[in-house]
Write a protein that holds these residues in place. Sequence first.
Motif, PDB file in Angstrom:
ATOM      1  N   ILE A 132       6.140  28.382  -8.694  1.00 22.76           N
ATOM      2  CA  ILE A 132       5.930  29.483  -9.637  1.00 22.76           C
ATOM      3  C   ILE A 132       7.171  30.363  -9.721  1.00 22.76           C
TER       4      ILE A 132
ATOM      5  N   TRP B 141       0.225  27.565 -12.411  1.00 26.29           N
ATOM      6  CA  TRP B 141      -0.849  28.530 -12.227  1.00 26.29           C
ATOM      7  C   TRP B 141      -2.224  27.884 -12.352  1.00 26.29           C
TER       8      TRP B 141
ATOM      9  N   LYS C 258      -2.963  36.227 -14.603  1.00 35.51           N
ATOM     10  CA  LYS C 258      -2.253  35.429 -15.607  1.00 35.51           C
ATOM     11  C   LYS C 258      -1.399  36.324 -16.503  1.00 35.51           C
TER      12      LYS C 258
END
Length: 219
Positions: free
Chosen positions: A10, A26, A92
């Motif tokens: 990430i 994710w 998110k």
Amino acid sequence: MFIVEETDVIVRALLKGSKTELLDSWSAIEKRLIHTPDHLLAYTVMVCSWFLIGIIMQIVEETEQASELQTAIHLQDFYSIQSKNMLIATMKEKLIMICGYLDANQSEHKYIEMIKQYIETHYRNELTIHEIAKHLHLSRTYISKLFKRETGDSIMGYIIKFRIRIAKKIMEKHPDLMIYEISSQVGYSDQNYFCRVFKSATGLRPSEYMAKAKRTQHT
């Protein structure tokens, strides 16, 4: 809940400014969050906030910039989270926000281009990785690893290759110049060192290459 390898992926996606890679990475975490027990929501929220802080700290440590992202997370947003869906949406949203910020403020590809541009502008001077890192406000370790990973060459290796390429052009255009003159024009104050580097890169001593250039001009 968060696997180290996933966190690293990430961070890499964020540093590239790649929203696609970020969301791909994710998705696996999101699936795990969906299946966490509802009675552990408070704990899960706390772990997620630590996760985001860890990501930001890693980015700041590697790039030595974007420290304002630490305040941009707005941890207070997590205090009002009352469901897993809200938690997932918040996480998110913040990751995408970080990605967008980094993309707008130099992705890794842009860093590579900036490093090359700096070298190609300052190759006549004494160049060090420390100097380049300072100019870009990045850490020496970060730009060294990044450049090697993305180009397959070290920064110092790129500097040498660029200087030798320029030296060859000078020799071909001005084969009557003294070697020390050419050496100084491409950033080498030590003529002997320049000769060693040149032969290592081309297989020929500068004098041999210049003699070859003269013969080419007279044919």
